[in-house]
Design a protein around this motif. Sequence first.
Motif, mmCIF file in Angstrom:
data_model
loop_
_atom_site.group_PDB
_atom_site.id
_atom_site.type_symbol
_atom_site.label_atom_id
_atom_site.label_comp_id
_atom_site.label_asym_id
_atom_site.label_seq_id
_atom_site.Cartn_x
_atom_site.Cartn_y
_atom_site.Cartn_z
ATOM 1 N N ILE A 13 -5.390 1.851 -1.009
ATOM 2 C CA ILE A 13 -4.602 1.616 -2.095
ATOM 3 C C ILE A 13 -3.717 2.861 -2.588
ATOM 4 N N PHE A 14 -2.321 2.622 -2.501
ATOM 5 C CA PHE A 14 -1.511 3.742 -2.607
ATOM 6 C C PHE A 14 -0.631 4.012 -3.988
ATOM 7 N N GLY A 15 -1.342 3.052 -4.869
ATOM 8 C CA GLY A 15 -0.770 3.082 -6.174
ATOM 9 C C GLY A 15 -1.306 2.007 -6.995
ATOM 10 N N TYR A 16 -1.246 2.115 -8.206
ATOM 11 C CA TYR A 16 -1.817 1.192 -9.090
ATOM 12 C C TYR A 16 -0.978 0.814 -10.302
ATOM 13 N N ALA A 33 4.514 6.002 -2.507
ATOM 14 C CA ALA A 33 3.665 5.252 -1.570
ATOM 15 C C ALA A 33 4.031 5.247 -0.028
ATOM 16 N N ILE A 34 5.369 4.831 -0.196
ATOM 17 C CA ILE A 34 6.005 4.794 1.353
ATOM 18 C C ILE A 34 6.188 6.361 1.842
ATOM 19 N N GLY A 35 6.260 7.040 0.996
ATOM 20 C CA GLY A 35 6.273 8.545 1.578
ATOM 21 C C GLY A 35 5.075 9.020 2.234
ATOM 22 N N GLN A 36 3.936 8.739 1.046
ATOM 23 C CA GLN A 36 2.908 8.910 1.633
ATOM 24 C C GLN A 36 2.197 8.622 3.002
#
Length: 197
Positions: free
Chosen positions: A98-101, A118-121
């Motif tokens: 889960i890269f974000g919420y 999220a895409i960067g991470q």
Amino acid sequence: MSKGRLMVVDDESILRMDIKEMLQEAGYEVVAEANNGETAIELAARHRPDLIVMDVKMPKMNGLKAARIIYRSFDIPTILLTAHTEEELIAEAKEAHIFGYLVKPITEKDLIPAVEVAIGQSRHVKSLLGNIKEMEKKMEIRKRVEKAKGILMDVYQLNEERAYQTMRTYCMNTRKTMGEVAEYVLKNRALDIHSLL
Ligand SMILES: [Mg+2]
């Protein structure tokens, strides 16, 4: 060129459309849409998006479960959308995939930065994992070369330096890599080195 390929998953078609529009206006490509977790898995397999923006509460399969399966199977991260703020849910959302919420209602002001981060991470994590794999591979080859060198020392009564140089010369003459030559030696416990010695 698009800034990223995304999939949008929500059982409310109007919200899906809104999110799709926000993403497209910000320069992202929406490659697939789904209205439940099961379909999301199928479409993730087919389209391999960079990131999934996915509702939690959906029929058939919820977003948390689908996100977990998709990450394990295809390495694709998810940003979760939810109207709920239960602690249990947030705890689960801390899982690696889960890269974000985001809590509904979703606004462009929240969505776009979350997607960007999220895409960067996820790219960063992938490149780190790629580097680790590359290093592991190199170390494995080095181990195999060491072992092959030991065999040549044994079989042809060479010292270490000579055994290594022999393998190097063989590589250059045959245009093979050290790894390939090591594999050959490990398999055959021999090398056609007489012409080189
Ligand atoms: Mg829902």
